[in-house]
Scaffold this active site. Structure first.
Site, mmCIF file in Angstrom:
data_model
loop_
_atom_site.group_PDB
_atom_site.id
_atom_site.type_symbol
_atom_site.label_atom_id
_atom_site.label_comp_id
_atom_site.label_asym_id
_atom_site.label_seq_id
_atom_site.Cartn_x
_atom_site.Cartn_y
_atom_site.Cartn_z
ATOM 1 N N LYS A 12 7.663 8.922 0.708
ATOM 2 C CA LYS A 12 6.223 8.966 0.989
ATOM 3 C C LYS A 12 5.956 9.847 2.207
ATOM 4 O O LYS A 12 4.995 10.597 2.228
ATOM 5 C CB LYS A 12 5.680 7.551 1.252
ATOM 6 C CG LYS A 12 5.544 6.689 0.011
ATOM 7 C CD LYS A 12 4.776 5.418 0.369
ATOM 8 C CE LYS A 12 4.757 4.412 -0.753
ATOM 9 N NZ LYS A 12 4.065 3.163 -0.357
ATOM 10 N N GLU A 36 4.117 -7.941 5.712
ATOM 11 C CA GLU A 36 4.295 -8.625 4.430
ATOM 12 C C GLU A 36 3.141 -8.265 3.495
ATOM 13 O O GLU A 36 1.970 -8.428 3.859
ATOM 14 C CB GLU A 36 4.325 -10.138 4.651
ATOM 15 C CG GLU A 36 5.142 -10.833 3.588
ATOM 16 C CD GLU A 36 5.004 -12.346 3.660
ATOM 17 O OE1 GLU A 36 5.141 -13.000 2.623
ATOM 18 O OE2 GLU A 36 4.727 -12.851 4.770
ATOM 19 N N ASP A 65 -0.379 2.198 -0.605
ATOM 20 C CA ASP A 65 0.252 1.223 -1.483
ATOM 21 C C ASP A 65 0.085 1.774 -2.882
ATOM 22 O O ASP A 65 -0.997 2.220 -3.270
ATOM 23 C CB ASP A 65 -0.365 -0.170 -1.357
ATOM 24 C CG ASP A 65 0.591 -1.210 -1.944
ATOM 25 O OD1 ASP A 65 1.691 -1.395 -1.382
ATOM 26 O OD2 ASP A 65 0.276 -1.800 -3.008
ATOM 27 N N TYR A 146 10.002 5.701 -9.951
ATOM 28 C CA TYR A 146 9.880 5.768 -11.412
ATOM 29 C C TYR A 146 9.664 7.190 -11.939
ATOM 30 O O TYR A 146 9.437 7.376 -13.141
ATOM 31 C CB TYR A 146 8.720 4.872 -11.868
ATOM 32 C CG TYR A 146 8.907 3.394 -11.547
ATOM 33 C CD1 TYR A 146 9.601 2.544 -12.413
ATOM 34 C CD2 TYR A 146 8.417 2.849 -10.358
ATOM 35 C CE1 TYR A 146 9.779 1.198 -12.118
ATOM 36 C CE2 TYR A 146 8.596 1.506 -10.045
ATOM 37 C CZ TYR A 146 9.276 0.691 -10.925
ATOM 38 O OH TYR A 146 9.460 -0.638 -10.630
ATOM 39 N N LYS A 170 3.991 18.237 -9.076
ATOM 40 C CA LYS A 170 3.682 16.811 -8.917
ATOM 41 C C LYS A 170 2.463 16.633 -8.007
ATOM 42 O O LYS A 170 1.510 15.943 -8.356
ATOM 43 C CB LYS A 170 4.898 16.034 -8.364
ATOM 44 C CG LYS A 170 4.585 14.552 -8.198
ATOM 45 C CD LYS A 170 5.730 13.696 -7.658
ATOM 46 C CE LYS A 170 5.231 12.263 -7.441
ATOM 47 N NZ LYS A 170 6.183 11.357 -6.832
ATOM 48 N N HIS A 175 -1.113 10.843 -8.377
ATOM 49 C CA HIS A 175 -1.944 9.809 -7.770
ATOM 50 C C HIS A 175 -2.058 10.023 -6.252
ATOM 51 O O HIS A 175 -3.126 9.972 -5.674
ATOM 52 C CB HIS A 175 -1.346 8.443 -8.089
ATOM 53 C CG HIS A 175 0.149 8.344 -7.874
ATOM 54 N ND1 HIS A 175 1.024 9.263 -8.396
ATOM 55 C CD2 HIS A 175 0.919 7.471 -7.161
ATOM 56 C CE1 HIS A 175 2.249 8.955 -8.033
ATOM 57 N NE2 HIS A 175 2.222 7.868 -7.280
ATOM 58 N N ARG A 176 -0.927 10.326 -5.597
ATOM 59 C CA ARG A 176 -0.919 10.488 -4.144
ATOM 60 C C ARG A 176 -1.568 11.812 -3.729
ATOM 61 O O ARG A 176 -2.253 11.873 -2.716
ATOM 62 C CB ARG A 176 0.526 10.389 -3.615
ATOM 63 C CG ARG A 176 0.602 10.111 -2.114
ATOM 64 C CD ARG A 176 1.973 9.610 -1.695
ATOM 65 N NE ARG A 176 2.278 8.300 -2.249
ATOM 66 C CZ ARG A 176 3.124 8.095 -3.256
ATOM 67 N NH1 ARG A 176 3.788 9.077 -3.812
ATOM 68 N NH2 ARG A 176 3.315 6.871 -3.719
HETATM 69 P P1 ITT Z 1 6.137 1.126 1.985
HETATM 70 O O1 ITT Z 1 5.478 -0.162 1.546
HETATM 71 O O2 ITT Z 1 6.977 0.965 3.209
HETATM 72 O O3 ITT Z 1 5.154 2.261 2.081
HETATM 73 P P2 ITT Z 1 7.370 1.012 -0.634
HETATM 74 O O4 ITT Z 1 8.271 1.932 -1.386
HETATM 75 O O5 ITT Z 1 7.764 -0.444 -0.549
HETATM 76 O O6 ITT Z 1 7.181 1.605 0.839
HETATM 77 P P3 ITT Z 1 5.022 0.249 -2.117
HETATM 78 O O7 ITT Z 1 5.061 -1.167 -1.713
HETATM 79 O O8 ITT Z 1 3.694 0.969 -2.146
HETATM 80 O O9 ITT Z 1 5.914 1.172 -1.193
HETATM 81 O O10 ITT Z 1 5.713 0.367 -3.532
HETATM 82 C C1 ITT Z 1 5.533 1.490 -4.276
HETATM 83 C C2 ITT Z 1 6.620 1.590 -5.333
HETATM 84 O O11 ITT Z 1 6.019 2.157 -6.510
HETATM 85 C C3 ITT Z 1 7.684 2.572 -4.908
HETATM 86 O O12 ITT Z 1 8.757 1.932 -4.246
HETATM 87 C C4 ITT Z 1 8.102 3.205 -6.226
HETATM 88 O O13 ITT Z 1 9.016 2.379 -6.887
HETATM 89 C C5 ITT Z 1 6.797 3.196 -7.013
HETATM 90 N N1 ITT Z 1 6.077 4.471 -6.805
HETATM 91 C C6 ITT Z 1 4.969 4.680 -6.043
HETATM 92 N N2 ITT Z 1 4.631 5.972 -6.040
HETATM 93 C C7 ITT Z 1 5.548 6.597 -6.794
HETATM 94 C C8 ITT Z 1 5.754 7.928 -7.141
HETATM 95 O O14 ITT Z 1 4.994 8.910 -6.699
HETATM 96 N N3 ITT Z 1 6.790 8.215 -7.941
HETATM 97 C C9 ITT Z 1 7.603 7.242 -8.387
HETATM 98 N N4 ITT Z 1 7.495 5.960 -8.096
HETATM 99 C C10 ITT Z 1 6.471 5.632 -7.289
#
Ligand code: ITT
Length: 194
Positions: A12, A36, A65, A146, A170, A175-176
């Protein structure tokens, strides 16, 4: 403007820097306590992470998130995307659950909820979505999470998984990419009013 990113996910950090740098926002990391994620929505969890980081640092903090919602799994893994199965088994878990699901029913989308909390309590939020399908197997080595099983159907990236797409491809449709570009627009307006 400089901003602290509240994440423990290095992918991220890379995406935020890549997308926001050209828009005039510089991202910095910090040693932060892991908040949390007790929210039931992406939006709530993004706020929890940004607020906790802002309280801890006293600086404007931004969080994302995000997650994958699969139609045939009634939106799962959704907000539980990072906790859906043990590390390294998440993609296979989704593929296995969709083993007997035909092409037409393999729709899915990613969501990214962005939240920025300022020390004065102001909050800026933005969301972005990206649509596609779940592939039959992992394809490509790029991205994270994913990405290798998300077959994008949006113009500019159609037919490739995010694992096969370049970073530029990408970011243009993800989405991001969408949530952060919308966020940057809101930030610009917010700063003009100050
Ligand atoms: P932080 O909470 O510390 O930011 P995290 O990885 O735990 O890190 P999330 O709780 O937002 O973040 O979980 C998002 C999950 O969704 C992430 O770990 C991936 O498995 C998936 N995900 C989100 N964006 C993605 C992307 O662009 N490509 C692939 N998988 C993604």
């Amino acid at each position: 403007m400089n901003m602290i990113i509240a994440t423990h996910n290095r992918h991220k950090v890379e995406e935020f820097s890549r997308i926001l740098a050209p828009l005039g926002v510089t991202i910095q990391t910090a040693e932060l306590t892991e908040a949390e994620e007790t929210g039931e929505t992406f939006r709530e969890n993004a706020y929890i992470k940004a607020k906790s980081a802002c309280d801890e640092t006293g600086l404007p903090c931004i969080a994302d998130d995000s997650g994958l919602s699969v139609d045939a799994l009634h939106g799962e893994p959704g907000v539980y995307s990072a906790r859906y199965a043990p590390e390294g088994q998440r993609k296979q878990t989704v593929l296995k659950k969709l083993e007997n699901v035909p092409e037409a029913e393999r729709g899915a989308h990613f969501t990214s909820a962005i939240c920025c909390v300022f020390p004065n309590g102001d909050v800026l939020e933005a969301e972005g979505y990206c649509y596609g399908r779940i592939s039959r197997e992992c394809r490509g080595t790029g991205g994270f999470g994913y990405d290798p099983i998300f077959l994008c159907t949006e113009a500019g990236c159609a037919g490739k998984t995010f694992g096969e797409a370049t970073s530029e491809e990408k970011d243009a449709v993800s989405h991001r990419g969408k949530s952060l570009r919308l966020f940057a627009e809101k930030l610009e307006n917010y700063l003009k009013q100050k």
